[in-house]
Design an enzyme around this catalytic site. Structure first.
Site, mmCIF file in Angstrom:
data_model
loop_
_atom_site.group_PDB
_atom_site.id
_atom_site.type_symbol
_atom_site.label_atom_id
_atom_site.label_comp_id
_atom_site.label_asym_id
_atom_site.label_seq_id
_atom_site.Cartn_x
_atom_site.Cartn_y
_atom_site.Cartn_z
ATOM 1 C CE LYS A 22 -1.647 1.657 4.026
ATOM 2 N NZ LYS A 22 -1.425 3.087 4.323
ATOM 3 C CG ASP A 126 7.972 20.127 9.943
ATOM 4 O OD1 ASP A 126 7.205 19.145 9.975
ATOM 5 O OD2 ASP A 126 9.025 20.181 10.609
ATOM 6 C CG LEU A 127 10.557 17.085 8.324
ATOM 7 C CD1 LEU A 127 10.735 15.661 8.839
ATOM 8 C CD2 LEU A 127 11.814 17.913 8.613
ATOM 9 N NE ARG A 400 -6.864 4.987 5.629
ATOM 10 C CZ ARG A 400 -6.057 5.790 6.295
ATOM 11 N NH1 ARG A 400 -6.282 6.084 7.553
ATOM 12 N NH2 ARG A 400 -4.998 6.326 5.703
HETATM 13 C C1 UD1 Z 1 4.756 6.651 6.257
HETATM 14 C C2 UD1 Z 1 3.782 5.497 6.111
HETATM 15 C C3 UD1 Z 1 3.197 5.117 7.462
HETATM 16 C C4 UD1 Z 1 4.323 4.832 8.449
HETATM 17 C C5 UD1 Z 1 5.319 5.979 8.488
HETATM 18 C C6 UD1 Z 1 6.541 5.688 9.354
HETATM 19 C C7 UD1 Z 1 2.888 5.920 3.899
HETATM 20 C C8 UD1 Z 1 1.714 6.276 3.077
HETATM 21 N N1 UD1 Z 1 2.703 5.923 5.221
HETATM 22 O O1 UD1 Z 1 4.002 7.753 6.744
HETATM 23 O O2 UD1 Z 1 2.380 3.963 7.304
HETATM 24 O O3 UD1 Z 1 3.781 4.642 9.748
HETATM 25 O O4 UD1 Z 1 5.791 6.273 7.156
HETATM 26 O O5 UD1 Z 1 7.176 4.542 8.929
HETATM 27 O O6 UD1 Z 1 3.948 5.606 3.384
HETATM 28 N N2 UD1 Z 1 7.091 14.324 10.489
HETATM 29 C C9 UD1 Z 1 7.298 15.655 10.765
HETATM 30 N N3 UD1 Z 1 7.283 16.542 9.711
HETATM 31 C C10 UD1 Z 1 7.065 16.141 8.432
HETATM 32 C C11 UD1 Z 1 6.854 14.773 8.161
HETATM 33 C C12 UD1 Z 1 6.879 13.882 9.221
HETATM 34 O O7 UD1 Z 1 7.488 16.035 11.909
HETATM 35 O O8 UD1 Z 1 7.058 16.987 7.536
HETATM 36 C C13 UD1 Z 1 7.095 13.354 11.608
HETATM 37 C C14 UD1 Z 1 5.724 12.706 11.776
HETATM 38 O O9 UD1 Z 1 4.862 13.482 12.555
HETATM 39 C C15 UD1 Z 1 6.088 11.412 12.452
HETATM 40 C C16 UD1 Z 1 7.447 11.074 11.845
HETATM 41 O O10 UD1 Z 1 7.959 12.287 11.301
HETATM 42 O O11 UD1 Z 1 6.227 11.588 13.840
HETATM 43 C C17 UD1 Z 1 7.398 10.002 10.771
HETATM 44 O O12 UD1 Z 1 6.620 10.441 9.707
HETATM 45 P P1 UD1 Z 1 6.894 10.013 8.197
HETATM 46 O O13 UD1 Z 1 8.105 9.145 8.100
HETATM 47 O O14 UD1 Z 1 6.836 11.235 7.369
HETATM 48 O O15 UD1 Z 1 5.621 9.134 7.907
HETATM 49 P P2 UD1 Z 1 4.615 9.228 6.708
HETATM 50 O O16 UD1 Z 1 5.360 9.422 5.424
HETATM 51 O O17 UD1 Z 1 3.507 10.141 7.049
#
Ligand code: UD1
Length: 422
Positions: A22, A126-127, A400
């Site tokens: 997924k 933000d990232l 989902r």
């Molecule tokens: C992806 C996966 C999700 C998985 C996660 C971590 C998809 C569709 N979803 O989610 O199933 O649980 O990776 O392995 O691929 N964060 C920030 N700022 C940002 C982006 C992220 O602070 O701009 C934080 C998030 O709040 C979280 C952490 O980084 O605490 C991990 O997030 P991230 O790796 O981005 O996960 P997703 O890509 O949302």
């Protein structure tokens, strides 16, 4: 709203076929926005999140056709008719933010609603924005939307992520593929889904090196062409079903599984007393002997133990001999399954980012409520091993991320049925 009824029914035997990932598919689909030529994905999973992404792409002007019973997605984005990803679609699924980078890179403009998704804590973007900012995007946050512009196109830039975010890495890699010049991403995420995305982008003509490591270098190209790509196996679905024979006893082969996708998870299973053997067609899983032993687990970015398997692992450890500590480091508020498991007789103490689980001899069936995608499947796993009936409500979360969950588990002898309510 539908529910799932599970009755503890002893050992499981047989095979379960694992679908395409997924999370890989949700990143691969927006890649269609990068090219005017067709992109075809083979081995797509049949899930409501994939349908949501199809709707989002269609709302932007892409054509998405589902073929071969939904396992092939034929996509084409000849011209984009809109550059706005609307709140009504984006709120259903956080991965919608992945259209931002491709739209901006292709047409120099994108307006994307800030996302919703699973209720597992604050999940900022933000990232994602930091990476696009480093590529020269003009970014403005207003009215709940990200307004992004790059009138003269994106330019290569250097980004060091504070955290190895999966989604931010994916957005950045896609945007940088069409930027002018070289982009370097440091502390990039290393997940197999990122490697799969890069493989597809490379087939479309992108020039990328370093995927699977924390430094990815992208040399932008003028245009990308069409491609056909096979989606990698879903390591989270794989890990989830590996836990079924671990919890219930018996022996199950997971077709399409490889240890390389779930290395850290297999190490914990081994320590808990579960054997995993690679076969020609997949992974064979069985308990080594007797009861499961307690193990401590800390979630980490890949190649560490995945946060998306934490809830399911907790279901296993509820009946282990001894006390296990699970530490969640990726998301805050990701222990919502704990109170539901406690309704089934589990002994769990949650304090901040830690959950202490003291094994009991057997769980007891109870009515429980799914709170998010992975939590819902952990309750099903727990129900498979519990005495009596477990009714899991709010299973739309499950749809989902798990295709044909009832059929797959019935195929190995589980007593499980879906109760539809109209
Ligand atoms: C992806 C996966 C999700 C998985 C996660 C971590 C998809 C569709 N979803 O989610 O199933 O649980 O990776 O392995 O691929 N964060 C920030 N700022 C940002 C982006 C992220 O602070 O701009 C934080 C998030 O709040 C979280 C952490 O980084 O605490 C991990 O997030 P991230 O790796 O981005 O996960 P997703 O890509 O949302």
């Amino acid at each position: 709203m539908d529910s799932i009824l599970v009755r503890g029914n002893g050992a499981l035997e047989g095979q379960i076929a694992i679908a395409g990932a997924k999370n890989a598919c949700l990143a691969l689909m927006p890649a269609t926005l990068l090219s005017e030529e067709p992109l075809t994905l083979i081995n797509a999973p049949r899930l409501s999140d994939i349908r949501t992404m199809s709707q989002l792409l269609q709302s932007l002007g892409a054509e998405v056709t589902s073929l071969a019973d939904g396992t092939v997605l034929a996509m084409s984005s000849h011209a984009l008719t809109s550059h706005t990803a609307d709140y009504d679609i984006v709120r259903k699924m956080r991965a919608s933010i992945l259209v931002l980078g491709p739209m901006l890179a292709r047409d120099g403009q994108a307006v994307v609603s800030l996302p919703g998704g699973c209720a597992i804590g604050a999940r900022p973007v933000d990232l994602h924005l930091k990476a696009l900012d480093a590529m020269g995007a003009e970014l403005d946050l207003r009215d709940g939307y990200v307004h992004a512009k790059a009138p003269n196109g994106l330019k290569g830039g250097s980004v060091k992520f504070d955290f190895a975010s999966v989604g931010a890495t994916e957005n950045a890699v896609m945007a940088a593929s069409l930027a002018k010049g070289t982009t370097v991403l440091e502390n990039a995420a290393r997940e197999p889904e990122i490697v799969d995305l890069v493989k597809c982008l490379r087939a479309m003509g992108a020039q990328i090196e370093g995927e699977g490591t924390s430094r990815i270098e992208i040399q932008g190209v003028d245009r990308l062409h069409g491609a056909t790509h096979t989606v990698v196996t879903d390591r989270i679905e794989l890990g989830t079903y590996m836990l079924a024979p671990a919890i219930c006893g018996g022996e199950v082969e997971l077709l399409g599984g490889r240890i390389g996708l779930v290395g850290a998870f297999c190490e914990k299973l081994d320590a808990a007393g579960v054997s995993v053997t690679e076969t020609e067609t997949g992974l064979r899983v069985a308990r080594k002997n007797g009861r499961i032993s307690a193990v401590d687990v800390t979630t980490e970015p890949y190649p560490g133990f995945p946060t998306d398997l934490q809830a399911q692992m907790m279901a296993l450890l509820c009946t282990a001999e001894g006390t296990s500590v699970l530490e969640e480091t990726i998301f805050e508020n990701r222990f919502m399954h704990a109170p539901e498991l406690m309704r089934m007789g589990a002994r769990i103490d949650v304090h901040g980012g830690h959950a202490t689980v003291t094994g009991v001899d057997r769980l007891k069936g109870a009515p429980v409520m799914a709170t998010d995608l992975r939590a819902s499947v952990s309750l099903i796993l727990a129900g498979l091993a519990a005495e009596g009936e477990t009714m899991v409500s709010r299973v739309y979360h499950l749809d989902r991320g798990y295709e044909h969950v009832v059929a797959k588990l019935r195929g190995v002898g589980a007593d499980i049925e879906r109760i539809s309510e109209t």
